[in-house]
Design an enzyme around this catalytic site. Sequence first.
Site, PDB file in Angstrom:
ATOM      1  N   GLY A 192       0.881  -1.165   0.000  1.00 39.24           N
ATOM      2  CA  GLY A 192       0.000   0.000   0.000  1.00 39.24           C
ATOM      3  C   GLY A 192       0.914   1.209   0.000  1.00 39.24           C
ATOM      4  N   GLU A 193       0.604   2.187   0.817  1.00 37.27           N
ATOM      5  CA  GLU A 193       1.439   3.381   0.915  1.00 37.27           C
ATOM      6  C   GLU A 193       2.000   3.416   2.335  1.00 37.27           C
ATOM      7  OE1 GLU A 193       3.530   6.490   0.771  1.00 37.27           O
ATOM      8  OE2 GLU A 193       1.826   6.797   2.101  1.00 37.27           O
ATOM      9  N   CYS A 236       6.046  -5.349   0.364  1.00 39.98           N
ATOM     10  CA  CYS A 236       6.122  -4.022  -0.244  1.00 39.98           C
ATOM     11  C   CYS A 236       6.137  -2.942   0.845  1.00 39.98           C
ATOM     12  CB  CYS A 236       5.001  -3.848  -1.266  1.00 39.98           C
ATOM     13  SG  CYS A 236       5.330  -2.529  -2.448  1.00 39.98           S
ATOM     14  N   ARG A 240      12.580   3.007  -0.503  1.00 40.16           N
ATOM     15  CA  ARG A 240      11.214   2.981  -1.026  1.00 40.16           C
ATOM     16  C   ARG A 240      11.198   3.139  -2.545  1.00 40.16           C
ATOM     17  NH1 ARG A 240       6.910   6.615   2.109  1.00 40.16           N
ATOM     18  NH2 ARG A 240       6.712   7.299  -0.024  1.00 40.16           N
ATOM     19  N   HIS A 242       4.946  -8.799  -4.259  1.00 37.63           N
ATOM     20  CA  HIS A 242       3.571  -9.071  -3.840  1.00 37.63           C
ATOM     21  C   HIS A 242       3.215 -10.542  -4.060  1.00 37.63           C
ATOM     22  CE1 HIS A 242       2.110  -4.904  -3.227  1.00 37.63           C
ATOM     23  NE2 HIS A 242       3.080  -4.607  -4.069  1.00 37.63           N
ATOM     24  N   GLU A 261       0.844 -12.164  -2.825  1.00 37.05           N
ATOM     25  CA  GLU A 261      -0.613 -12.322  -2.840  1.00 37.05           C
ATOM     26  C   GLU A 261      -1.210 -12.140  -4.229  1.00 37.05           C
ATOM     27  OE1 GLU A 261      -0.101  -7.874  -2.448  1.00 37.05           O
ATOM     28  OE2 GLU A 261       1.016  -9.666  -1.861  1.00 37.05           O
TER      29      GLU A 261
END
Length: 196
Positions: free
Chosen positions: A52-53, A84, A115, A179, A181
């Site tokens: 996400g962020e 992430c 990042r 990721h 998922e």
Amino acid sequence: MKAGVVSVQGAAPEHVRALQQAMAGLGVKGAVVSVRRPSDLEEVSCLVIPGGESTTISKLLRRFELHDRIVRMAEEGVPMMGTCAGCVLLAKEGDAEVEKTGTRLLGLMDMGVDRNAFGRQRESFEAPLDIAGLEAPFPGVFIRGPVIRKVWGDCKVLSSYGDKIVMARQGNMLALSFHPELSGDSRVHEMLLKMI
């Protein structure tokens, strides 16, 4: 068994499905819960901090009084996986962007991260990854992922993409730049469940 997915922002529903798939694959009975407040963490056997962020997730973890509780759980040995943005939050050291945005890291793993090291959203890609402990390559899905710049102490590299570290483990914690998922492959989630 109860697996938790931090669900304050980001790719939480995909992790819920991946954990359900992993439980089925291992023949384990259990539930997967979305974690939005401290009471959701009760009796959780493992925890995923999704992508996400990272700045937003960091702020929401504090607002919903989850930050310190998650740190305590990790220190008590509850298996955790950060993907992430979750990878960024698990680190002890961030880059200039982490400092500039005032992102408060969980500071649990002996690693430094950068990042968005893999570029912008449109530069997303998939690549086969050799991961220690898995027999066949894993389909790594990279979307504006961080890079684990360095590891020290008890933190060990589990996978690299070229010369970039993209997965590490320290005791009961896994950090991934990619990721899992979104891959359709539940082996990394199974790895987390086997750590319980």
